[in-house]
Design a protein around this motif. Structure first.
Motif, PDB file in Angstrom:
ATOM      1  N   VAL A  38     101.439  63.564  40.513  1.00  0.00           N
ATOM      2  CA  VAL A  38     102.708  64.263  40.729  1.00  0.00           C
ATOM      3  C   VAL A  38     102.758  65.532  39.893  1.00  0.00           C
ATOM      4  CG1 VAL A  38     105.221  64.090  40.507  1.00  0.00           C
ATOM      5  CG2 VAL A  38     103.894  62.109  41.258  1.00  0.00           C
ATOM      6  N   GLU A  39     102.182  65.457  38.728  1.00  0.00           N
ATOM      7  CA  GLU A  39     102.229  66.586  37.800  1.00  0.00           C
ATOM      8  C   GLU A  39     101.289  67.713  38.209  1.00  0.00           C
ATOM      9  OE1 GLU A  39     102.934  66.697  33.067  1.00  0.00           O
ATOM     10  OE2 GLU A  39     101.182  65.600  33.755  1.00  0.00           O
ATOM     11  N   GLU A  40     100.128  67.356  38.763  1.00  0.00           N
ATOM     12  CA  GLU A  40      99.144  68.373  39.139  1.00  0.00           C
ATOM     13  C   GLU A  40      98.402  67.911  40.377  1.00  0.00           C
ATOM     14  OE1 GLU A  40      95.397  70.883  37.246  1.00  0.00           O
ATOM     15  OE2 GLU A  40      96.510  69.458  36.013  1.00  0.00           O
ATOM     16  N   GLU A  41      98.415  68.756  41.407  1.00  0.00           N
ATOM     17  CA  GLU A  41      97.794  68.381  42.680  1.00  0.00           C
ATOM     18  C   GLU A  41      96.289  68.605  42.618  1.00  0.00           C
ATOM     19  OE1 GLU A  41      98.947  68.779  47.378  1.00  0.00           O
ATOM     20  OE2 GLU A  41      99.651  70.263  45.945  1.00  0.00           O
ATOM     21  N   GLU A  42      95.536  67.719  43.200  1.00  0.00           N
ATOM     22  CA  GLU A  42      94.074  67.793  43.209  1.00  0.00           C
ATOM     23  C   GLU A  42      93.611  68.922  44.112  1.00  0.00           C
ATOM     24  OE1 GLU A  42      90.060  66.386  42.430  1.00  0.00           O
ATOM     25  OE2 GLU A  42      91.985  66.141  41.447  1.00  0.00           O
ATOM     26  N   GLU A  43      92.652  69.715  43.641  1.00  0.00           N
ATOM     27  CA  GLU A  43      92.033  70.762  44.467  1.00  0.00           C
ATOM     28  C   GLU A  43      90.657  70.277  44.885  1.00  0.00           C
ATOM     29  OE1 GLU A  43      92.000  74.444  42.422  1.00  0.00           O
ATOM     30  OE2 GLU A  43      94.183  74.607  42.311  1.00  0.00           O
ATOM     31  N   TYR A  44      90.527  69.922  46.136  1.00  0.00           N
ATOM     32  CA  TYR A  44      89.280  69.334  46.642  1.00  0.00           C
ATOM     33  C   TYR A  44      88.425  70.412  47.276  1.00  0.00           C
ATOM     34  CZ  TYR A  44      86.099  66.415  49.342  1.00  0.00           C
ATOM     35  OH  TYR A  44      84.994  65.837  49.884  1.00  0.00           O
ATOM     36  N   GLU A  53      79.447  61.872  43.949  1.00  0.00           N
ATOM     37  CA  GLU A  53      80.403  61.753  42.848  1.00  0.00           C
ATOM     38  C   GLU A  53      81.709  62.457  43.186  1.00  0.00           C
ATOM     39  OE1 GLU A  53      80.746  62.901  38.095  1.00  0.00           O
ATOM     40  OE2 GLU A  53      78.845  63.147  39.181  1.00  0.00           O
ATOM     41  N   ALA A  54      81.611  63.670  43.732  1.00  0.00           N
ATOM     42  CA  ALA A  54      82.814  64.420  44.083  1.00  0.00           C
ATOM     43  C   ALA A  54      83.599  63.706  45.176  1.00  0.00           C
ATOM     44  CB  ALA A  54      82.431  65.833  44.542  1.00  0.00           C
ATOM     45  N   GLU A  55      82.894  63.102  46.116  1.00  0.00           N
ATOM     46  CA  GLU A  55      83.566  62.392  47.206  1.00  0.00           C
ATOM     47  C   GLU A  55      84.298  61.163  46.673  1.00  0.00           C
ATOM     48  OE1 GLU A  55      82.521  60.590  51.643  1.00  0.00           O
ATOM     49  OE2 GLU A  55      80.942  61.385  50.353  1.00  0.00           O
ATOM     50  N   ASP A  56      83.701  60.462  45.746  1.00  0.00           N
ATOM     51  CA  ASP A  56      84.342  59.286  45.163  1.00  0.00           C
ATOM     52  C   ASP A  56      85.602  59.687  44.397  1.00  0.00           C
ATOM     53  OD1 ASP A  56      82.400  57.699  46.232  1.00  0.00           O
ATOM     54  OD2 ASP A  56      81.195  57.585  44.385  1.00  0.00           O
ATOM     55  N   GLU A  57      85.523  60.812  43.662  1.00  0.00           N
ATOM     56  CA  GLU A  57      86.687  61.285  42.914  1.00  0.00           C
ATOM     57  C   GLU A  57      87.832  61.638  43.852  1.00  0.00           C
ATOM     58  OE1 GLU A  57      85.537  64.508  40.461  1.00  0.00           O
ATOM     59  OE2 GLU A  57      84.324  63.284  39.087  1.00  0.00           O
ATOM     60  N   PHE A  58      87.490  62.253  44.957  1.00  0.00           N
ATOM     61  CA  PHE A  58      88.535  62.635  45.905  1.00  0.00           C
ATOM     62  C   PHE A  58      89.190  61.405  46.534  1.00  0.00           C
ATOM     63  CE2 PHE A  58      89.776  63.627  50.326  1.00  0.00           C
ATOM     64  CZ  PHE A  58      90.830  64.485  50.039  1.00  0.00           C
ATOM     65  N   LYS A  59      88.385  60.400  46.858  1.00  0.00           N
ATOM     66  CA  LYS A  59      88.937  59.167  47.448  1.00  0.00           C
ATOM     67  C   LYS A  59      89.876  58.479  46.464  1.00  0.00           C
ATOM     68  CE  LYS A  59      85.233  58.122  50.748  1.00  0.00           C
ATOM     69  NZ  LYS A  59      84.159  57.175  51.126  1.00  0.00           N
ATOM     70  N   ALA A  60      89.485  58.493  45.176  1.00  0.00           N
ATOM     71  CA  ALA A  60      90.334  57.869  44.158  1.00  0.00           C
ATOM     72  C   ALA A  60      91.656  58.623  44.033  1.00  0.00           C
ATOM     73  CB  ALA A  60      89.610  57.839  42.815  1.00  0.00           C
ATOM     74  N   TRP A  61      91.580  59.960  44.039  1.00  0.00           N
ATOM     75  CA  TRP A  61      92.813  60.759  43.959  1.00  0.00           C
ATOM     76  C   TRP A  61      93.691  60.529  45.191  1.00  0.00           C
ATOM     77  CZ3 TRP A  61      94.603  64.326  47.439  1.00  0.00           C
ATOM     78  CH2 TRP A  61      95.770  65.017  47.064  1.00  0.00           C
ATOM     79  N   ARG A  62      93.078  60.467  46.369  1.00  0.00           N
ATOM     80  CA  ARG A  62      93.844  60.276  47.597  1.00  0.00           C
ATOM     81  C   ARG A  62      94.601  58.946  47.574  1.00  0.00           C
ATOM     82  NH1 ARG A  62      90.401  60.799  52.941  1.00  0.00           N
ATOM     83  NH2 ARG A  62      89.470  58.933  52.020  1.00  0.00           N
ATOM     84  N   LYS A  63      93.973  57.925  47.015  1.00  0.00           N
ATOM     85  CA  LYS A  63      94.619  56.613  46.940  1.00  0.00           C
ATOM     86  C   LYS A  63      95.818  56.645  45.991  1.00  0.00           C
ATOM     87  CE  LYS A  63      93.659  51.751  45.923  1.00  0.00           C
ATOM     88  NZ  LYS A  63      92.621  50.756  45.539  1.00  0.00           N
ATOM     89  N   LYS A  64      95.622  57.282  44.823  1.00  0.00           N
ATOM     90  CA  LYS A  64      96.717  57.372  43.861  1.00  0.00           C
ATOM     91  C   LYS A  64      97.855  58.225  44.408  1.00  0.00           C
ATOM     92  CE  LYS A  64      95.801  57.871  39.502  1.00  0.00           C
ATOM     93  NZ  LYS A  64      95.279  58.413  38.229  1.00  0.00           N
ATOM     94  N   ASN A  65      97.515  59.284  45.122  1.00  0.00           N
ATOM     95  CA  ASN A  65      98.540  60.147  45.718  1.00  0.00           C
ATOM     96  C   ASN A  65      99.380  59.368  46.732  1.00  0.00           C
ATOM     97  OD1 ASN A  65      99.686  62.917  46.512  1.00  0.00           O
ATOM     98  ND2 ASN A  65      98.829  62.170  48.457  1.00  0.00           N
TER      99      ASN A  65
END
Length: 698
Positions: A38-44, A53-65
């Motif tokens: 909520v505080e800072e949006e992910e820039e993919y 690694e980058a794909e896994d990070e994005f999936k984790a962020w998408r789930k939390k979002n």
């Protein structure tokens, strides 16, 4: 009550409970480790999608979002949920709700700002100090942003006093700080009060265009704001290592013809000359034609004043002379020295205003400063390897005819004559294409061997310099030439000139289309030849009618002389009067010159109109035809006036009106045709457009 057991709040969000609701939801999201989305949006970065690694990070962020967004959604009432129904970002949903409900609570503040009522705004802020950071839901503007847009300076000053340093960093939806907005609008008072509060905001760029406030001010030519911001901006913020801001400012200084400021900035940070700005442009690309004498158009009297502005010096000399003899002269004429000084100052002021000398002096001063700046920049590029920072500037300068720029740069870096543009053409070949004769004349500084090499140089389409002369480029500078015939003459002159620098074999070489230079010239100038032929024939036809009419009148006038003949001797009655001799001589001159004129125009009408005819043959006939036609008209008016004076010699009061009326057709001819005649004569028999003895003028 909440509709779901796992809701973060007890009561769903409505118009009355946002403050408590936001605290509860934020605490819940922090506890669930979801607040960071909520505080800072992910820039993919999609370019890194293949990296595991980058794909896994994005999936984790998408789930939390998604989890955070879900918690926010189920904690909203019907009205609140309608505001965020279509959003997929938890951050955007949170900001939307905050803006909407904060605005409702803080609407009195914005109403007071919009109406310009600082008393009401101050009362509200006293009761609700947090409202100083309140936002409009549609634009995310703060009250300070709105006050700046409305240019309510007293409200801006009041708001700034109540804001913290961090509050001045707040941005609206498009990423503009309040300082950037004020700088763009050019309000120096508002800018100063914000900078006094927090100098750190000077270095904050906009998210939309990555431009700092000083860049916005310079781009909009708010030079008073620029000068102030430049005086308080730390030099390190303009250094190349900090980003493109210093280079952007230097580019805007040059583009805005603030050459003194540009020179000072370069002296403080020379590396900016080789640094790209936000748009990828180098500072040397900021020069425009009006920065140099060659790109400034003057009338003949303005050019004279430009070349010899010494009026102030002359007036000063007068003042010194008068001062040296003031005692004797003032005593003689019983006047005071102060009155003499006042008269001279008044005379100076009136002359400056009448002749526009102040404006011309400003232009000349700007030209001198631009040459000084260019000289300094060229001294820097002498010792700098590479050429990427110069190529675009060079070819732009060639296209726009900036002779002084090309002259200075090529003297500093002679190797650049071999650099090519995207079409594979060197600067001199491009100058031929653009028909920039002053720049092309610089080729005569090179020795004959280098000139031949340039003439033989081919571009990506295997065109050499003579092929370039054979093109009718849209970049060619032909609009300033009167008439299609003179334009065609200029094209032939260019082709003949370039022939002198190419080898004999180059005249018959073919490009990728199998065209020799001459065939290419013929193909590209086919329409211009037709237009030139039509222009010549129409002009000749019109002038032939006038010439034939004058022949008829003057021939008849020779046998119907004023006063008649003596019945006994057959000689004219006024044979021995001077006015009669003036009549006869002017009649003969008019007849013979008009006959010559008609013959010349007939020669034009029957010409073959080959390409080379436009070089000398056709212009010569037109020059002779127009000149003799002018002489015949003038002589006809003299003959008419002489005959009239003979007949009404006792009515002297009518002499002046007759002379005035007789001068009307001559004046009209000079006004309409004489400039064309002069231009044609200079183009055909003048010194030419090329300067083979060119010298440095930069």
């Amino acid at each position: 009550m909440a509709l779901y057991a796992d809701a973060a709040v007890v009561e769903l969000l409505d118009s009355s409970n946002y403050k408590d609701w936001s605290v509860l939801v934020k605490t819940y999201l922090l506890a669930q480790d979801l607040w960071d989305v909520v505080e800072e949006e992910e820039e993919y970065d999609e370019e890194e999608e293949e990296e595991e690694e980058a794909e896994d990070e994005f999936k984790a962020w998408r789930k939390k979002n998604a989890m955070a967004l879900h918690k926010i959604q189920i904690s909203c009432g019907r009205e609140a949920f309608s505001l965020i129904r279509n959003t997929s970002s938890a951050k955007h949903a949170w900001d939307t709700l905050a803006g909407y409900y904060n605005y409702n609570q803080n609407k009195p503040l914005f109403d007071a700002v919009l109406s310009g009522d600082w008393n009401e705004a101050e009362k509200f802020l006293t009761l609700h100090p947090d409202a100083i950071r309140a936002r409009l839901p549609s634009t995310n503007d703060t009250a300070l942003h709105k006050a700046i847009e409305l240019e309510n300076e007293h409200i801006v000053e009041g708001l700034v006093q109540l804001m913290s340093e961090e509050d001045l960093k707040l941005k609206e939806n498009e990423g503009w700080t309040a300082l950037a907005l004020a700088a763009q609008r050019g309000n120096i008072e508002m800018v100063e009060c914000m900078v006094r509060k927090n100098e750190k905001i000077l270095s904050i760029p906009n998210e939309e265009d990555n431009m700092t406030p000083i860049l916005h001010a310079s781009l909009n030519e708010n030079w008073d704001v620029v000068n102030y911001l430049y005086s308080v901006t730390p030099l390190q913020d303009l250094m190349p290592g900090k980003g493109p801001y210093g280079a952007g400012l230097l580019y805007n200084f040059i583009l805005g013809m603030k050459f003194g400021s540009a020179l000072e900035l370069i002296e403080r940070c020379p590396q900016l000359v080789f640094t790209q700005d936000i748009d990828g442009q180098f500072p040397m690309e900021g020069f425009v034609p009006s920065a140099f004498p060659s790109g400034t158009r003057f009338k003949f009297w303005q050019r004279w004043i430009y070349n010899c502005i010494h009026i102030e010096r002359a007036i000063s000399d007068i003042r010194v002379s008068v001062q040296n003899e003031r005692n004797e002269e003032c005593n003689r004429w019983k006047i005071t020295w102060s009155s003499v000084v006042g008269f001279l100052q008044g005379l100076k002021s009136n002359l400056l205003q009448l002749l526009g000398i102040n404006r011309i002096r400003e232009i000349k001063q700007a030209h001198n400063q631009s040459r000084e700046l260019l000289h300094h920049m060229c001294e820097l590029i002498k010792h700098k390897h590479g050429h990427n920072y110069l190529l675009d500037a060079i070819f732009t300068a060639v296209e726009q005819g900036m002779f002084e720029f090309i002259d200075s740069v090529l003297q500093a870096r002679p190797d650049l004559v071999w650099r090519t543009n995207e079409m594979g053409r060197v600067p001199f070949q491009f100058a031929i294409e653009c028909r920039q004769e002053k720049i092309y004349s610089l080729i005569y500084r090179l020795n004959k061997k280098k000139r031949k090499l340039i003439g033989n140089f081919t571009d990506e389409s295997n065109n050499n310099a003579l092929h370039a002369a054979g093109m009718l480029s849209p970049l060619a500078n032909l609009d300033n030439i009167a008439g299609a015939a003179l334009q065609m003459q200029r094209e032939v002159q260019w082709f003949k000139e370039v022939e002198t620098i190419v080898l004999p074999g180059d005249k018959e070489s073919t490009n990728k289309d199998g065209m020799t230079p001459h065939k290419l010239f013929t193909k590209n100038h086919k329409e211009l030849v037709k237009e030139g032929e039509r222009w010549m024939k129409e002009t000749a036809t019109s002038c032939t009618v006038v010439g034939a009419l004058i022949i008829t009148i003057m021939f008849a006038a020779a046998f119907t002389i004023p006063g008649g003949n003596n019945g006994q001797t057959g000689f004219p009655i006024f044979l021995h009067k001077k006015l009669f001799m003036a009549f006869i001589v002017s009649d003969a001159i008019s007849l013979f010159s008009s006959t010559t004129s008609v013959l010349m125009f007939l020669g034009i009408l029957t010409s073959r109109y080959a390409e080379d005819d436009f070089l000398k043959s056709l212009p010569t006939k037109m020059i002779i035809g127009l000149s003799t036609l002018f002489i015949s008209i003038a002589a006809m008016m003299v003959a008419f006036s002489s005959a009239l004076f003979i007949m009404i010699h006792k009515q002297s009061w009518i002499v002046i009106p007759v002379i005035f009326l007789a001068s009307v057709p001559i004046t009209l001819f000079i006004w309409m045709q004489f400039p064309l005649l002069v231009e044609m004569y200079i183009s055909t028999y003048g010194r030419g457009i090329f300067d083979r003895k060119v010298k440095s003028r930069a």
